[in-house]
Each structure stands twice: as C-alpha cells, then as structure tokens.
Write a protein that holds these residues in place. Sequence first.
Motif, PDB file in Angstrom:
ATOM      1  N   ASN A 152      -1.843  62.571  13.139  1.00 47.82           N
ATOM      2  CA  ASN A 152      -2.924  62.440  14.129  1.00 47.82           C
ATOM      3  C   ASN A 152      -2.722  63.292  15.388  1.00 47.82           C
ATOM      4  O   ASN A 152      -3.514  63.207  16.315  1.00 47.82           O
ATOM      5  CB  ASN A 152      -3.090  60.965  14.527  1.00 47.82           C
ATOM      6  CG  ASN A 152      -1.855  60.381  15.223  1.00 47.82           C
ATOM      7  OD1 ASN A 152      -0.862  61.071  15.427  1.00 47.82           O
ATOM      8  ND2 ASN A 152      -1.915  59.105  15.580  1.00 47.82           N
ATOM      9  N   ARG A 164      -8.807  51.467  25.842  1.00 45.94           N
ATOM     10  CA  ARG A 164      -8.681  51.744  24.409  1.00 45.94           C
ATOM     11  C   ARG A 164      -7.260  51.427  23.963  1.00 45.94           C
ATOM     12  O   ARG A 164      -6.293  51.794  24.648  1.00 45.94           O
ATOM     13  CB  ARG A 164      -8.961  53.223  24.138  1.00 45.94           C
ATOM     14  CG  ARG A 164      -8.636  53.660  22.701  1.00 45.94           C
ATOM     15  CD  ARG A 164      -7.191  54.139  22.520  1.00 45.94           C
ATOM     16  NE  ARG A 164      -6.881  54.401  21.118  1.00 45.94           N
ATOM     17  CZ  ARG A 164      -5.753  54.961  20.687  1.00 45.94           C
ATOM     18  NH1 ARG A 164      -4.831  55.333  21.543  1.00 45.94           N
ATOM     19  NH2 ARG A 164      -5.540  55.131  19.412  1.00 45.94           N
ATOM     20  N   ASN A 208      -0.766  56.034  26.509  1.00 47.59           N
ATOM     21  CA  ASN A 208      -0.036  56.920  25.606  1.00 47.59           C
ATOM     22  C   ASN A 208       1.123  57.564  26.361  1.00 47.59           C
ATOM     23  O   ASN A 208       1.103  57.625  27.595  1.00 47.59           O
ATOM     24  CB  ASN A 208      -0.972  58.025  25.070  1.00 47.59           C
ATOM     25  CG  ASN A 208      -1.290  57.846  23.585  1.00 47.59           C
ATOM     26  OD1 ASN A 208      -0.390  57.769  22.747  1.00 47.59           O
ATOM     27  ND2 ASN A 208      -2.568  57.757  23.270  1.00 47.59           N
TER      28      ASN A 208
HETATM   29  O1  X2X Z   1      -3.113  56.383  18.660  1.00 49.24           O
HETATM   30  C1  X2X Z   1      -2.317  56.637  19.570  1.00 49.24           C
HETATM   31  O2  X2X Z   1      -2.520  56.336  20.744  1.00 49.24           O
HETATM   32  C2  X2X Z   1      -1.030  57.338  19.236  1.00 49.24           C
HETATM   33  C3  X2X Z   1      -1.312  58.809  19.021  1.00 49.24           C
HETATM   34  O3  X2X Z   1      -0.114  57.192  20.266  1.00 49.24           O
HETATM   35  C4  X2X Z   1      -0.471  56.709  18.023  1.00 49.24           C
HETATM   36  O4  X2X Z   1      -0.348  57.315  17.004  1.00 49.24           O
HETATM   37  C5  X2X Z   1      -0.091  55.302  18.130  1.00 49.24           C
END
Ligand code: X2X
Length: 337
Positions: free
Chosen positions: A38, A175, A215
Amino acid sequence: MTITRRTMLAGTASVALVGTLRHAGAQTAEFNYKYANNLPITHPMNVRAQEAVDKIREETNGRVAIQIFPSNQLGADTDMLSQVRSGGVEFFTLSPLILSTLVPKASISGIGFAFPSYATVWPAMDGELGKYVRGEIEKSNLVVMDKIWDNGFRQITSSIGPINTAADLKNFKIRVPVSPLWTSMFKAFQSAPASINFAEVYSALQTKIVDGQENPLAIISTAKLYEVQQYCSITNHMWDGFWFLANKRAWERMPEDVREIVARNINEAGVKERADVEKLNATLKEQLTAKGMKINETDPDSFRQKLKDAGFYAEWKGKYGDDAWAILEKAVGTSLS
Ligand code: X2X
C-alpha cells in the motif's frame, strides 16, 4: 499481446500491463510472483524490497522473478489480504492490526502506548512476542517471514488544529485503518473514528470527509499528506509494522533451497528498512516544517490515562487472554492495565 478496451480502461490493469512489458524478461523465470503493498514507491519499504527482489533474481539465477506493485495498484489492503489468501498475489505486506481482521490476536503489538521506544520493539518482535504472533498467523494458512518490517511510531495529523492532550481528541473526526483495535482505541478517546483503507486516505482528507489521520512521519512525508494536513502532533501513540506475508501454495511450489534464498533476502532487507525508517523519522520533522506543517510535541500521560479510564486495556487483555497479555507486558517491561 492484445490490448482490450477493458485493459485500456482499468487504471490498475494498465499499470500492470506496463509493468509486464517493462519486465518482459520475467517470462523466462520459473516463478513469476507478485508482491503487492500500500505504500508509495519512494518509501524505504519499496526501496529495500526492490533490492531484495534484484538479489533474489540473481542468486536464483533468474528462477524467481518478483514484481512489485506499490501504492495499492492491485487494490486496497482488505482486497490484497483476500488476494494473498487466494493466490491472486503471492506476497503482501500488512500491518498486524489490519491482519487482525483475519488473525484476531495479531494486533497485540499495536496496543496503545505499549512500546516506549524502538529499543524495546525489535527484541520483542524478533523474540517471544513476534514468535507468538507468527504462530497465530501460520494457523490461518499464510506464510510469514521471520522479520517484521517497520512502519513506525504513529503521529496524529489534522487540518483543524493541534492535538495537545487527550481532551483534544474528543469528537475529532479521524480516519483509522480497517481494524477493530484502531476503532476501539479512538472510541476510548471519544473521537469519531472512520475506517478507511489507506488507498482512500489522501482524498478523504482533501475532501474533508475526515479532519485528521494518524501515521508515522515517513508515510506523512512519502504519501504527501502534508499537502492536505496542516498540523502534526507527535503522540507516538502506537508502534506499527508490516508482516511480510506469502501465499502458502505459491511458497511451497518453490523448492527448499530457493525458499531459503527468498526468505533470507527478504528478512535482510527488512532489517535494513527498519534502520532507514528510524533514521527518516528522526530527520523528517524539519522537512515537514519546511513544507508548512505545524508540529507540536505532546506528553503521553493524558492519553494513557484516558485509555485506562475508558477500560481500553482491560477490554483488550480480556480479548487476547492472560497468556498473550503476559508476553506483551514482559516484552514492554511494564504493567499495562
Ligand atoms: O493504512 C495506514 O495508515 C498504514 C499505511 O499505516 C498501514 O498500512 C497501517
């Protein structure tokens, strides 16, 4: 190769097509595998994975060709988890917390404020706690590499103002990734958490579906979240990593000696990636400030207290069970309830 109307139209498919053409040599390999994730191609996870893929190809004399699909090109995390289970992709990296939608106990490493620093993370994840979780993952018929990769300590960003204490999280539209533990933690803070896959995060922030997200700095920087978030509060509210997963049938199709080469190179790359992310997170505050973000430091006490008062630790201790909780407490060196 026929380019159908469908391939022309589907964004994902055309990216995959370009990839296939660019790596035409891959046709000759015995094992043509895909690794999906991702994160942006510039994140250390993809940089180190590319090095591993190149070494694997060399050391197996071209028998194993792994192609990387970064940035959710093959789907959001929840789709990619299904794909790695079915064999649609052979490799995938996923946060232990999102993996908990399939392996409930996998999220234990993400309990809020459990790890004080990296110095306690790696001995735990390379030791008893990691071993326990990998055992749980294997029960679900996925193969998992020994070394977990780093995502980092998570920080909260916002478009409406800084988070200084737990009180600022009340009613905050944030989020969170798709995971019961994340939702539970932000409900304990009395926030309004929305489960959204990372693939949709930038646009969810841009269109103000949510006011914030959380994050590590390496992601805030490489995914350019600073373009749509003005404030960044250093909360270090949890440590997060990426388990490197493989589809079991695809893994077992490779002979033992080939598997050894693949696993060794992936694990070595993971250890290097840990160092890269740690270094990045130490230098990024300055860069993000230069890009216009207002960064503030916080004290963990009010956040921890709020989680305790809300019964967060007691609830999750009950879910994981006393044995697993004891492994966690031993790893982090403190009582968490
Ligand atoms: O989805 C998120 O925020 C990330 C990129 O940190 C993860 O893969 C949990």
